[in-house]
Design a protein around this motif. Sequence first.
Motif, PDB file in Angstrom:
ATOM      1  N   TRP A 157       0.815  -1.218   0.000  1.00 21.21           N
ATOM      2  CA  TRP A 157       0.000   0.000   0.000  1.00 21.21           C
ATOM      3  C   TRP A 157       0.848   1.268   0.000  1.00 21.21           C
ATOM      4  N   CYS A 158       2.167   1.083  -0.134  1.00 18.34           N
ATOM      5  CA  CYS A 158       3.071   2.230  -0.275  1.00 18.34           C
ATOM      6  C   CYS A 158       3.487   2.430  -1.730  1.00 18.34           C
ATOM      7  N   GLY A 168       9.458   4.157 -14.982  1.00 14.13           N
ATOM      8  CA  GLY A 168      10.783   3.759 -14.520  1.00 14.13           C
ATOM      9  C   GLY A 168      11.031   2.272 -14.585  1.00 14.13           C
ATOM     10  N   GLY A 169       9.989   1.505 -14.910  1.00 12.52           N
ATOM     11  CA  GLY A 169      10.154   0.065 -15.081  1.00 12.52           C
ATOM     12  C   GLY A 169      10.514  -0.668 -13.801  1.00 12.52           C
ATOM     13  N   GLU A 170      11.062  -1.859 -13.966  1.00 15.31           N
ATOM     14  CA  GLU A 170      11.372  -2.705 -12.819  1.00 15.31           C
ATOM     15  C   GLU A 170      12.446  -2.106 -11.923  1.00 15.31           C
ATOM     16  N   GLU A 171      13.329  -1.304 -12.493  1.00 10.79           N
ATOM     17  CA  GLU A 171      14.368  -0.680 -11.667  1.00 10.79           C
ATOM     18  C   GLU A 171      13.738   0.251 -10.638  1.00 10.79           C
ATOM     19  N   GLU A 172      12.697   0.964 -11.047  1.00 11.16           N
ATOM     20  CA  GLU A 172      11.996   1.842 -10.115  1.00 11.16           C
ATOM     21  C   GLU A 172      11.256   1.016  -9.068  1.00 11.16           C
ATOM     22  N   ALA A 173      10.677  -0.112  -9.511  1.00 15.66           N
ATOM     23  CA  ALA A 173       9.931  -0.969  -8.589  1.00 15.66           C
ATOM     24  C   ALA A 173      10.830  -1.534  -7.492  1.00 15.66           C
ATOM     25  N   LYS A 174      12.110  -1.698  -7.794  1.00 18.34           N
ATOM     26  CA  LYS A 174      13.043  -2.228  -6.798  1.00 18.34           C
ATOM     27  C   LYS A 174      13.244  -1.263  -5.631  1.00 18.34           C
ATOM     28  N   LYS A 175      12.852   0.001  -5.827  1.00 13.72           N
ATOM     29  CA  LYS A 175      13.013   1.007  -4.777  1.00 13.72           C
ATOM     30  C   LYS A 175      11.834   1.015  -3.802  1.00 13.72           C
ATOM     31  N   TRP A 176      10.771   0.319  -4.162  1.00 17.94           N
ATOM     32  CA  TRP A 176       9.604   0.307  -3.286  1.00 17.94           C
ATOM     33  C   TRP A 176       9.934  -0.433  -1.993  1.00 17.94           C
ATOM     34  N   PRO A 177       9.339  -0.030  -0.871  1.00 19.95           N
ATOM     35  CA  PRO A 177       9.596  -0.760   0.385  1.00 19.95           C
ATOM     36  C   PRO A 177       9.122  -2.204   0.282  1.00 19.95           C
ATOM     37  N   GLU A 178       9.894  -3.101   0.860  1.00 20.22           N
ATOM     38  CA  GLU A 178       9.557  -4.523   0.807  1.00 20.22           C
ATOM     39  C   GLU A 178       8.747  -4.972   2.011  1.00 20.22           C
ATOM     40  N   ARG A 179       8.859  -4.243   3.113  1.00 22.43           N
ATOM     41  CA  ARG A 179       8.087  -4.569   4.299  1.00 22.43           C
ATOM     42  C   ARG A 179       7.876  -3.303   5.123  1.00 22.43           C
ATOM     43  N   VAL A 180       6.783  -3.294   5.850  1.00 23.18           N
ATOM     44  CA  VAL A 180       6.469  -2.179   6.746  1.00 23.18           C
ATOM     45  C   VAL A 180       6.071  -2.775   8.088  1.00 23.18           C
ATOM     46  N   ASP A 181       6.856  -2.470   9.103  1.00 20.90           N
ATOM     47  CA  ASP A 181       6.594  -2.992  10.441  1.00 20.90           C
ATOM     48  C   ASP A 181       5.940  -1.923  11.306  1.00 20.90           C
ATOM     49  N   GLU A 182       5.160  -2.372  12.275  1.00 17.89           N
ATOM     50  CA  GLU A 182       4.511  -1.415  13.166  1.00 17.89           C
ATOM     51  C   GLU A 182       5.565  -0.669  13.977  1.00 17.89           C
ATOM     52  N   PRO A 183       5.501   0.666  14.000  1.00 17.08           N
ATOM     53  CA  PRO A 183       6.461   1.434  14.806  1.00 17.08           C
ATOM     54  C   PRO A 183       6.441   0.963  16.258  1.00 17.08           C
ATOM     55  N   LYS A 184       7.611   0.907  16.857  1.00 18.22           N
ATOM     56  CA  LYS A 184       7.734   0.339  18.196  1.00 18.22           C
ATOM     57  C   LYS A 184       7.093   1.210  19.269  1.00 18.22           C
ATOM     58  N   ASP A 185       7.205   2.522  19.120  1.00 24.28           N
ATOM     59  CA  ASP A 185       6.659   3.413  20.141  1.00 24.28           C
ATOM     60  C   ASP A 185       6.390   4.775  19.517  1.00 24.28           C
ATOM     61  N   LEU A 186       6.140   5.764  20.348  1.00 21.57           N
ATOM     62  CA  LEU A 186       5.873   7.103  19.853  1.00 21.57           C
ATOM     63  C   LEU A 186       7.117   7.686  19.184  1.00 21.57           C
ATOM     64  N   GLU A 191      15.135   9.365  16.801  1.00 26.45           N
ATOM     65  CA  GLU A 191      14.768   8.202  15.997  1.00 26.45           C
ATOM     66  C   GLU A 191      15.713   8.067  14.806  1.00 26.45           C
ATOM     67  N   SER A 192      16.101   6.849  14.489  1.00 24.82           N
ATOM     68  CA  SER A 192      17.005   6.616  13.365  1.00 24.82           C
ATOM     69  C   SER A 192      16.295   6.909  12.049  1.00 24.82           C
ATOM     70  N   GLU A 193      17.090   7.138  11.001  1.00 26.23           N
ATOM     71  CA  GLU A 193      16.510   7.408   9.687  1.00 26.23           C
ATOM     72  C   GLU A 193      15.695   6.212   9.199  1.00 26.23           C
ATOM     73  N   GLU A 194      16.171   5.032   9.516  1.00 27.48           N
ATOM     74  CA  GLU A 194      15.447   3.816   9.117  1.00 27.48           C
ATOM     75  C   GLU A 194      14.083   3.748   9.800  1.00 27.48           C
ATOM     76  N   ASP A 195      14.060   4.074  11.097  1.00 31.85           N
ATOM     77  CA  ASP A 195      12.791   4.052  11.828  1.00 31.85           C
ATOM     78  C   ASP A 195      11.856   5.152  11.345  1.00 31.85           C
ATOM     79  N   LYS A 196      12.423   6.310  11.008  1.00 30.01           N
ATOM     80  CA  LYS A 196      11.601   7.405  10.484  1.00 30.01           C
ATOM     81  C   LYS A 196      10.958   7.009   9.160  1.00 30.01           C
ATOM     82  N   GLU A 197      11.736   6.345   8.311  1.00 34.40           N
ATOM     83  CA  GLU A 197      11.215   5.913   7.012  1.00 34.40           C
ATOM     84  C   GLU A 197      10.129   4.857   7.194  1.00 34.40           C
ATOM     85  N   ASN A 198      10.355   3.943   8.129  1.00 34.56           N
ATOM     86  CA  ASN A 198       9.355   2.907   8.391  1.00 34.56           C
ATOM     87  C   ASN A 198       8.070   3.527   8.927  1.00 34.56           C
ATOM     88  N   ARG A 199       8.193   4.512   9.814  1.00 31.19           N
ATOM     89  CA  ARG A 199       7.016   5.173  10.376  1.00 31.19           C
ATOM     90  C   ARG A 199       6.234   5.896   9.274  1.00 31.19           C
TER      91      ARG A 199
END
Length: 249
Positions: A157-158, A168-186, A191-199
């Motif tokens: 859904w992202c 952009g074809g398949e190369e662009e599709a490779k940039k899409w997120p592969e998983r989205v996990d529930e943010p751990k807390d508020l 917060e790390s850049e990775e956690d910010k992106e996941n949120r």
Amino acid sequence: MAQNAPRWQSAINSALEKYEKSVVMQLASIDVTSPIPNVRSLIFRSFVNPISNPGLPLILTTTDVRSPKTAQIIANPHVHIAWWIEGTQEQFRVSGLASIIPSPQDPLHKHFLHSATSSAASSPNTGMAALNRENFDWEAKRKEVFKTMSAHMKASWCRPTPGSPLVGGEEEAKKWPERVDEPKDLERPDESEEDKENRKNWETALRNFALILVDPTEVDYVELGVLPNRRTQFTRSSQGTWKEQAIVP
């Protein structure tokens, strides 16, 4: 008058108890620009039964609110479900009225509120009307169902709008997120850049996630696992009760 769950729902529940993976069903809708039905496979998520009248169950599935089926259902809520359960040799064909329940942040949410209110007034003996009278919390249900999805499913859904050109074809599709996990807390300042992106992705996925509710009006139930074969037609009356009629398979 309240009634117990209809026999066709009990048959589906019984089949899924034995064959829990048989949850793929086909849902057809109509595009206002064409008389040709549009059909796709969806996953049955659950039934939603009003407490005040369990005899009026709704069928719940999910979608990306940006998908074409959303506009189709809003323009014409009449849909048809075909569901074959191989293990029990049973087929369920369901005619009904569908509703899209998007995020409150989505502009279409106002349409859902208006549609739910007006339909409850014009057709008070339906499952959706009963749930509205009970003040059912649809947003809580939407979030509850969203959290049951896998991290890989949430990531879908992202992506860009389903059905749009793949720029952009398949190369662009490779940039899409592969998983989205529930943010751990508020959210935290450190917060790390990775956690910010996941949120950010979590919020995007949740905003694009929508429920589809089908309020059945007729169910055609075929049993091919018995001899002689059986076929029963269930029709919901204007009073909200189900009439059964045995018909030729």
